[in-house]
Design a protein around this motif. Structure first.
Motif, PDB file in Angstrom:
ATOM      1  N   GLU A   1       8.150  11.443   0.537  1.00  0.00           N
ATOM      2  CA  GLU A   1       9.221  11.105  -0.117  1.00  0.00           C
ATOM      3  C   GLU A   1       9.016  10.415  -1.627  1.00  0.00           C
ATOM      4  O   GLU A   1       9.360  10.744  -2.649  1.00  0.00           O
ATOM      5  N   GLU A   2       8.215   9.427  -1.543  1.00  0.00           N
ATOM      6  CA  GLU A   2       7.845   8.699  -2.768  1.00  0.00           C
ATOM      7  C   GLU A   2       7.152   9.716  -3.588  1.00  0.00           C
ATOM      8  O   GLU A   2       7.477   9.797  -4.905  1.00  0.00           O
TER       9      GLU A   2
ATOM     10  N   GLY B   1      -0.392  10.068  -5.752  1.00  0.00           N
ATOM     11  CA  GLY B   1      -0.477   9.696  -4.316  1.00  0.00           C
ATOM     12  C   GLY B   1       0.863   9.545  -4.002  1.00  0.00           C
ATOM     13  O   GLY B   1       1.861  10.256  -4.319  1.00  0.00           O
ATOM     14  N   GLY B   2       1.302   8.289  -3.602  1.00  0.00           N
ATOM     15  CA  GLY B   2       2.425   7.826  -3.389  1.00  0.00           C
ATOM     16  C   GLY B   2       2.559   6.953  -1.869  1.00  0.00           C
ATOM     17  O   GLY B   2       1.888   7.382  -0.998  1.00  0.00           O
TER      18      GLY B   2
ATOM     19  N   ASN C   1       9.309   3.419  -8.209  1.00  0.00           N
ATOM     20  CA  ASN C   1       8.564   3.914  -7.143  1.00  0.00           C
ATOM     21  C   ASN C   1       7.531   3.044  -6.880  1.00  0.00           C
ATOM     22  O   ASN C   1       6.765   2.401  -7.437  1.00  0.00           O
ATOM     23  N   ILE C   2       6.887   3.666  -5.600  1.00  0.00           N
ATOM     24  CA  ILE C   2       5.733   2.898  -5.100  1.00  0.00           C
ATOM     25  C   ILE C   2       4.420   3.903  -5.072  1.00  0.00           C
ATOM     26  O   ILE C   2       4.318   4.914  -4.111  1.00  0.00           O
TER      27      ILE C   2
ATOM     28  N   THR D   1       0.937  -1.226  -0.112  1.00  0.00           N
ATOM     29  CA  THR D   1      -0.068   0.010  -0.094  1.00  0.00           C
ATOM     30  C   THR D   1       0.833   1.129  -0.183  1.00  0.00           C
ATOM     31  O   THR D   1       2.091   1.209   0.190  1.00  0.00           O
ATOM     32  N   GLU D   2       0.242   2.408  -0.345  1.00  0.00           N
ATOM     33  CA  GLU D   2       0.869   3.615  -0.225  1.00  0.00           C
ATOM     34  C   GLU D   2       0.733   4.301   0.911  1.00  0.00           C
ATOM     35  O   GLU D   2       1.323   5.151   1.408  1.00  0.00           O
TER      36      GLU D   2
END
Length: 239
Positions: A220-221, A215-216, A134-135, A36-37
């Protein structure tokens, strides 16, 4: 965990989470795997991992276009996608219909509504950043034609996201001259008691409003994915 508690946890995790909008067992597996983010995040300047402001000013290299007929997502707009990001269309109408009928393998009604609708728009496309390292997701939401302006649509979109605050709106214009409104805000997960930065924009089209949302997993992401966001915003065109 079953019943209402399960739905609440899933919605809390996936509202802005790095989980696809697919139905059935794949959705449950993604939730249970913890991909999950919603994780530790702070706005720039807060303790924790600092935001990378330099990344947000850059523009990613292009890796294709979505929105046009024949692309991964057919939309009222088109824009360039960052290199290695993977787009996938979301048939919100079909999923909501299955949920309303209680079809096997589909989402429950409440969960489908929470995942596939936000304010005046429904999910239409998600572009996965994981292949690029990246997530997170860049998601596209679309609405029905009407007289509502882009700023109002965007405000309703943010208002529909529980625990969103400190929203800052501003107008912009794409390279092709499309006017729009962008917002940066903070989202706090009650489930994890953490806060992270999110960004969204809205434009009006003859086929209805379009909202893009980034989102992210954490702030940081989010900042690391901003070059992809800037690419999409700069190249956005109404079809």
């Amino acid at each position: 965990m079953t019943g209402e508690g399960t739905v609440q946890v899933k919605v809390g995790i996936m509202r802005g989470g790095a989980v696809g909008l697919a139905a059935g067992s794949a959705l449950l597996a993604a939730v249970l795997s913890g991909c999950t983010e919603s994780s530790t995040a702070q706005d720039g300047g807060e303790p924790g991992r600092p935001a990378k402001s330099a990344a947000s000013a850059a523009t990613a290299a292009g890796g294709g276009t979505v929105g046009a007929a024949g692309s991964a997502c057919e939309l009222p707009v088109s824009f360039d996608v960052a290199e290695h990001w993977k787009a996938k269309g979301v048939d919100a109408g079909a999923e909501l219909s299955k949920a309303s009928k209680g079809a096997d393998g589909g989402l429950t009604g409440d969960l489908a509504d929470a995942l596939l609708r936000q304010g005046p728009v429904t999910a239409a496309c998600e572009i996965d950043a994981k292949p690029a390292g990246n997530i997170g997701y860049l998601r596209v939401w679309t609405g029905k034609p009407g007289d509502t302006d882009a700023r109002t649509v965007l405000r309703e979109f943010v208002a529909a996201e529980d625990n969103a605050g400190e929203a800052k709106y501003h107008s912009f214009r794409t390279t092709s001259g499309v006017p729009g409104v962008e917002v940066e805000y903070l989202y706090t997960s009650k489930l994890l008691d953490e806060t992270k930065k999110e960004t969204a924009l809205a434009v009006s089209t003859p086929d209805g409003p379009v909202v893009l949302h980034l989102g992210g997993m954490d702030t940081e992401e989010h900042e690391e994915m901003r070059p992809a966001w800037e690419l999409a915003k700069r190249t956005l065109r109404v079809r």
